[in-house]
Each structure stands twice: as structure tokens, then as C-alpha cells.
Design a protein around this motif. Structure first.
Motif, PDB file in Angstrom:
ATOM      1  N   ALA B  19       0.836  -1.203   0.000  1.00  0.00           N
ATOM      2  CA  ALA B  19       0.000   0.000   0.000  1.00  0.00           C
ATOM      3  C   ALA B  19       0.872   1.254   0.000  1.00  0.00           C
ATOM      4  O   ALA B  19       0.581   2.233  -0.704  1.00  0.00           O
ATOM      5  CB  ALA B  19      -0.930  -0.012   1.217  1.00  0.00           C
ATOM      6  N   MET B  20       1.972   1.212   0.776  1.00  0.00           N
ATOM      7  CA  MET B  20       2.886   2.364   0.794  1.00  0.00           C
ATOM      8  C   MET B  20       3.478   2.604  -0.592  1.00  0.00           C
ATOM      9  O   MET B  20       3.558   3.742  -1.073  1.00  0.00           O
ATOM     10  CB  MET B  20       4.016   2.120   1.795  1.00  0.00           C
ATOM     11  N   VAL B  23       0.821   4.075  -2.914  1.00  0.00           N
ATOM     12  CA  VAL B  23       0.609   5.506  -2.667  1.00  0.00           C
ATOM     13  C   VAL B  23       1.769   6.321  -3.224  1.00  0.00           C
ATOM     14  O   VAL B  23       1.580   7.360  -3.868  1.00  0.00           O
ATOM     15  CB  VAL B  23       0.438   5.769  -1.150  1.00  0.00           C
ATOM     16  N   THR B  24       2.994   5.821  -2.992  1.00  0.00           N
ATOM     17  CA  THR B  24       4.170   6.537  -3.473  1.00  0.00           C
ATOM     18  C   THR B  24       4.159   6.639  -5.000  1.00  0.00           C
ATOM     19  O   THR B  24       4.432   7.709  -5.568  1.00  0.00           O
ATOM     20  CB  THR B  24       5.438   5.805  -3.011  1.00  0.00           C
ATOM     21  N   ALA B  27       1.599   9.198  -5.974  1.00  0.00           N
ATOM     22  CA  ALA B  27       1.995  10.560  -5.623  1.00  0.00           C
ATOM     23  C   ALA B  27       3.063  11.071  -6.588  1.00  0.00           C
ATOM     24  O   ALA B  27       3.093  12.255  -6.935  1.00  0.00           O
ATOM     25  CB  ALA B  27       2.502  10.607  -4.186  1.00  0.00           C
ATOM     26  N   ARG B  28       3.960  10.169  -7.044  1.00  0.00           N
ATOM     27  CA  ARG B  28       5.052  10.595  -7.910  1.00  0.00           C
ATOM     28  C   ARG B  28       4.647  10.641  -9.369  1.00  0.00           C
ATOM     29  O   ARG B  28       5.055  11.525 -10.116  1.00  0.00           O
ATOM     30  CB  ARG B  28       6.216   9.608  -7.761  1.00  0.00           C
ATOM     31  N   VAL B  38      -2.121  12.138  -4.655  1.00  0.00           N
ATOM     32  CA  VAL B  38      -2.062  11.631  -3.282  1.00  0.00           C
ATOM     33  C   VAL B  38      -3.428  11.079  -2.861  1.00  0.00           C
ATOM     34  O   VAL B  38      -3.544   9.967  -2.338  1.00  0.00           O
ATOM     35  CB  VAL B  38      -1.618  12.753  -2.320  1.00  0.00           C
ATOM     36  N   THR B  42      -4.158   7.111  -2.258  1.00  0.00           N
ATOM     37  CA  THR B  42      -4.497   6.652  -0.910  1.00  0.00           C
ATOM     38  C   THR B  42      -5.871   5.986  -0.902  1.00  0.00           C
ATOM     39  O   THR B  42      -6.057   4.941  -0.282  1.00  0.00           O
ATOM     40  CB  THR B  42      -4.449   7.825   0.077  1.00  0.00           C
TER      41      THR B  42
END
Lengths: 521, 86
Positions: B19-20, B23-24, B27-28, B38, B42
Motif C-alpha cells: 500500500a505504501m 501511494v508513493t 503521488a510521484r 495523493v 491513498t
């Protein structure tokens, strides 16, 4: 076919064991969350002294500001939650930076009498609402636990759907008998009937707290500036630095009128003042969410000294709009009475689904074990089942009884009500551990039934707003609460009677084609 | 038993790392406004996590499930790296 059968077996294992581990927590979250649909109504019932007199909005706003000027000196933020058709009092909140006096202060304010509400101190429906995601635990521990449980719920729903067609029935049919079959039927009925609701409420439940669980995205894209992220997504206004020069706050009435004009007549729901009485004051007006699905409603930011409009959220992106809509969908403050009732009943179905799932696990294991001595793990499940499924209604009943029985002037009264809730729950857990299983079920269900069914009587004796009065006066908040408590009490009494019937009397029937046999919940 | 423990580890810590990474990557790599990336990343990470957990328990071998999860997580990190700073 073999692969599919294999899949269903593995998904059944996931559903059964994941459901068991998180079932008790999910039951508590579903039950208190379902009651939160009527958070305002519960709060009103718990404050019987309140009169429902509404004041014209811009006048009410000005009276609230006058009050904040008295109690909110030296604060960096004032927040006014405006009264509306469901809640006649305003909620005022004040935040201060370090210094003398409390850092956070809250007050129920009655705009009609221009004074703090005369009602007894109580957390009201807010207690149940906060409990459903906070569990009354320190350090946000409850919020993390509820988030993990919500993920488990998503997995349980998906695996339950995969399993449902045949294996599920087969999996539990160790020695088919009526008790177990009826719990299975009830579990399936409650799960399938309201399936879209269960998916919606579980998923949207994760959205409001998602940045507590996964803050990495914000920290990557907005390093060290979470506040500007939340401002960019229309969630909250950053507090500007103080100018240090005092300045009077602008007259609010023209701002409220301007907001209502821009929102096509929609009323102001909250007034958020940052740096009040300072030259850098900002006033944010947010539209009421009482008639609007999205939580991202109209939002206007004004300069707090001269009333200039600084920004408006008229053009949010589709992503922001989606997130706000999911938030709003979970809170359901937009719902009219009929939709609210439907959502409430769906929530009851969700609670019943979780509860029957737990009962099903225990019934299946009991049947498999037969006459063999009970294993410690199974005994523990039985205890937790009684203490949660029947114990939580006992605790909620005790909470309402405490509200009517504790003296109105008792210091720390609101806290005592909460203590009564947890004391009753602890007593229920102890009782479940000490008594044999069948007796524990009957006694606790009966206790919850008495506590809830007698609430209308207690209310009539303790206040002048009993059922006979509220029905004739058309006071639907009081009449509705009393009638719902009575109905819940009767339902619990039926369950107590059913639990009290000795098992031998139940006619054993051969499992016929899967057909719901009564609700059983 | 060790295979069940491995699955549990993959379904908890492993899924959180996925999940991290998810999200990363959003976001990028999201082409629109960063706040949208974001939010979207998420919001969808919970669905990705749910599917990952189902897959971890549906796959025949716990080792294969864990390897697949690790591979997917690595691929998302790679996307995030290639997309560079937001």
C-alpha cells in the motif's frame, strides 16, 4: 472445477478465521456506528431540558459570536456549528495555544436565550459516534484498530461472496441441525440483502481516516506541509500567523447573506474563525451538509476585519469531489428521514450479519465436538460472544439509564455516564465468564431487554416528556427514541426467550433446500 | 504452519508495504495536480490491499504468494523511482 473448489476452500478459511478474529470489534463498530445515524436525535433525547426554538441564521451567528467574545478571549480559533432542523443548539469550540486556561473548550449554546444551553451535561449521541471509530482509547489506538478491522471487513465481504454459493453451506454442515442452519440462513440473508450497503459503508469508512493510516503520500508530495495539502483538497483552512495587533471582527450578517446567495439559498453549517480579534483574522463559512451528499459543500473564506472574499472552493477537481462524496456518503448527514431509516436498517442488517457470523462459528464447533469436553478456545469464543453481542446492548442501556438517573448538577456528570457504559459492559463480560453459556445468554439478553424496553417508562417518570405527551405533541424525536428503545427491548426479549428454550425441544429437521427460515436475528 | 505464518506476514506487513508503494507511485507518477495523485493513490490503496490479501490466501503456495507480492511492490517502487521527484 477443481481449482474453483480449491479457491472456495481457501476463501472459506480466510472468511471464517478473519471474521472470527475481528468479529467482536466489528460488531461493536457496526452497532454504535448504526446508532450514530441518529446521533443528533440521541443527543436531543439525552438533553430533555432543551427547547426546540430556532433563531434566524444570521442572527444566531451573531449571538454565537457575542458569546465567543466572552468565553474565547486569547484563542487562535473559534468554531461554531450552527443549529439546524435536527439540532436547535449551536456547538461552540475554542482552541488556545499554551498558556493559562484550557487548550480546548466546548459549549452547547442556545441562540434563543443567548446563553449556554441549560441542559444537563452529557456527551449524548456524540459518545456513541466517537466510540465507533475511536473506541474511547488513548493515542489513537482505537482508530488504528478500527482501521485494521475495516480492512478485515473488506476482505471478509469479498471472500464471503466468493464462498457463498455452495461451499459455505457445506463447510458448516458437520451435522446439520436447526440451530446452526438458522444462524447460517440469517447470516446469509443479512449479508446478501444489504450487500451493497456493507461494501459502501466499510470502504467509505476507511476514507475519513486514510491519512492516519497512510500519510506517506502527503509527506512525499507536500514535504513538511501537511496543512497546505489539506487546504488544497478542501479539507481545512490553515491558521494564519497572528499579526499581534487587535482588530474587531467584521459584522457577520452580510457574510452569511452573501454565502447563502452564492449557494442558492443553502444555509451556513459552520463558521470557522482563525485568529479572531486579530488583524489577520480569517472567517471560513461552510454550507450545511443537511441537504447535500458531498462532505465538500460550498466553502468561502473571508478576511475577518473587512469582510473581503478571499477564496472559494467552487472549482474542486473530480478527485477531490470523489473523496468528499465518499466522506459524505459515510456520514449520511444529507439523508432525509426515509433514507435515514433505510440506512439505519441496513446498518442493523450489518450488525446482525457480524453477530450471526460469530454465533455460526460457535454453533458449528459445538456440533462437531458433540459430547466431548469443551476446548478452552471454544469456551473463550462463547464468553466473548455473550459479552459482546448481548453485553454491548446492556452497556448502551446503562448509558441511557445513567443519563436519566444521575443528578443534573453532578460534577463530571458526562464522564459518569460514560463510566456507567463501561462498568456495565465490564460486568457483562464478568457475568459471561462466570455463568454457564446458556444461562449467560438468557440472563444478559433479558437484562438488555429490560433496560431498553423500560426506557420509555423511565423517561416518562424522570421528565415531563413521556411517550403519551410526545405522541400527542407530535414530538417525533422523543416519541421516535422511546418507540425504538421499546422495539429493541422487545426484540431482545424474543431472543432471550429463544435462547432459553431447551435444545431438546427444538424439532430436528432434515436440511431442505436453502430457504430462509425466519430471520433468526 | 510455517506456510500459514508466511501468509499472515505477507497479508499484514507485506500488504502494508504494498500500500505504501502504491501511494508513493501515485503521488510521484500522477500527471495531474499532486494533491489529486495523493488522494487517488491513498483511496485506491485499500482496494489494492484487499485484492492482495485475497490473492495471498488464494494462491496455492505461500512462497509463490509472497514472491508475487514482493515483485509487485518492487515494480511500484520502480515506477515511483522512474517518475522522479513530484
Amino acid at each position: 472445477m477443481k481449482a474453483l473448489a480449491q479457491l472456495r476452500v481457501s476463501m472459506a478459511g480466510l472468511h471464517i478465521w478473519g471474521g472470527l478474529c475481528f468479529g467482536w470489534l466489528l460488531y461493536a463498530v457496526f452497532l454504535t456506528g448504526t446508532l450514530s445515524y441518529y446521533r443528533d436525535e440521541i443527543s436531543l433525547w439525552m438533553r430533555p431540558e432543551l427547547q426546540t426554538r430556532l433563531v434566524e441564521p444570521s442572527e444566531a451567528a451573531q449571538r454565537a459570536i457575542r458569546r465567543l467574545e466572552t468565553i474565547g478571549q486569547g484563542a487562535y480559533r473559534w468554531l461554531i456549528e450552527m443549529p439546524d432542523a435536527r439540532m436547535p443548539v449551536a456547538s461552540l469550540a475554542v482552541w488556545r495555544e499554551a498558556g493559562p486556561g484550557p487548550r480546548f473548550q466546548r459549549e452547547a449554546f442556545d441562540p434563543a436565550s443567548r446563553a449556554p444551553s441549560p441542559a444537563r451535561a452529557t456527551h449524548g449521541g456524540d459518545f456513541l459516534y466517537y466510540f465507533h471509530f475511536d473506541l474511547h482509547m488513548p493515542w489513537r489506538l482505537g482508530r488504528f484498530l478500527v482501521g485494521i478491522a475495516a480492512m478485515a471487513m473488506l476482505v471478509a465481504i469479498a471472500s464471503g461472496v466468493i464462498v457463498h454459493r455452495r461451499i459455505f453451506a457445506d463447510f458448516f454442515t458437520f451435522r446439520p441441525g436447526r440451530a446452526q442452519r438458522s444462524w447460517l440462513d440469517a447470516h446469509n440473508a443479512a449479508g446478501v440483502l444489504a450487500l451493497p450497503y456493507h461494501v459502501m459503508i466499510t470502504y467509505t469508512g476507511l476514507v475519513p481516516l486514510m491519512f492516519l493510516y497512510l500519510p506517506q503520500g502527503i509527506d512525499l508530495a507536500f514535504p513538511g506541509q501537511r496543512a497546505s495539502f489539506f487546504a488544497a483538497t478542501g479539507q481545512s483552512l490553515p491558521t494564519p500567523p497572528a499579526a499581534g495587533r487587535p482588530a474587531p471582527l467584521v459584522d457577520l450578517a452580510p457574510l452569511v447573506a452573501e454565502a447563502m446567495r452564492r449557494w442558492g439559498g443553502k444555509e451556513v453549517g459552520r463558521i470557522d474563525v482563525r485568529r479572531p480579534l486579530d488583524a489577520h483574522a480569517r472567517i471560513e463559512l461552510t454550507a450545511s451538509d443537511a441537504s447535500h451528499l458531498s462532505h465538500g459543500r460550498g466553502r468561502l473564506v473571508f478576511d475577518g476585519t473587512d469582510g473581503r472574499l478571499l477564496s472559494s472552493d467552487a472549482d474542486a477537481s473530480w478527485v477531490v469531489a470523489t473523496e468528499r462524496a465518499m466522506y459524505g456518503l459515510h456520514l449520511a448527514r444529507f439523508a432525509d428521514p426515509a433514507l435515514r431509516a433505510l440506512l439505519f436498517l441496513s446498518g442493523v442488517a450489518g450488525t446482525a450479519m457480524v453477530g450471526t457470523g460469530l454465533l455460526l462459528w460457535a454453533a458449528a464447533r459445538r456440533r462437531k465436538a458433540g459430547e466431548a469436553p469443551q476446548r478452552t478456545g471454544h469456551r473463550l469464543v462463547d464468553i466473548l460472544n455473550v459479552a459482546t453481542i448481548a453485553g454491548l446492548p446492556v452497556a448502551i442501556g446503562a448509558f441511557f439509564w445513567a443519563n436519566r438517573l444521575l443528578p443534573a448538577a453532578l460534577p463530571g456528570r458526562a464522564g459518569w455516564e460514560v463510566d456507567a457504559f463501561f462498568a456495565a459492559w465490564a460486568a457483562a463480560a464478568l457475568h459471561a465468564a462466570l455463568r454457564p453459556r446458556a444461562a449467560a445468554w438468557v440472563e444478559q439478553l433479558a437484562a438488555a431487554a429490560v433496560l431498553l424496553a423500560c426506557l420509555p417508562l423511565l423517561n416518562a417518570l424522570a421528565t415531563g416528556r413521556g411517550l403519551h405527551r410526545s405522541l400527542t405533541a407530535g414530538d417525533w424525536v422523543f416519541a421516535g427514541f422511546d418507540l425504538c428503545a421499546l422495539a429493541a427491548g422487545l426484540l431482545l426479549a424474543l431472543l432471550a426467550l429463544r435462547a432459553g428454550r431447551p435444545a431438546a425441544v427444538r424439532t430436528r429437521s432434515r436440511p431442505g433446500p436453502a430457504r430462509p427460515r425466519g430471520s433468526g436475528a | 504452519m510455517p506456510s500459514l505464518l508466511l501468509r499472515l506476514l505477507a497479508a499484514t506487513a507485506g500488504t502494508y508495504l504494498l500500500a505504501m508503494a502504491w501511494v508513493t507511485a501515485f503521488a510521484r507518477a500522477w500527471p495531474g495536480p499532486p494533491a489529486d495523485g495523493v488522494l487517488l493513490g491513498t483511496m485506491t490503496s485499500f482496494l489494492a490491499g484487499m485484492l492482495a490479501i485475497l490473492w495471498i490466501f488464494a494462491t496455492g503456495s505461500a512462497w509463490r504468494a509472497s514472491a508475487g507480492l514482493a515483485l509487485l511492490t518492487a515494480a511500484l517502487w520502480l515506477i515511483a523511482l522512474l517518475a522522479g521527484a513530484p
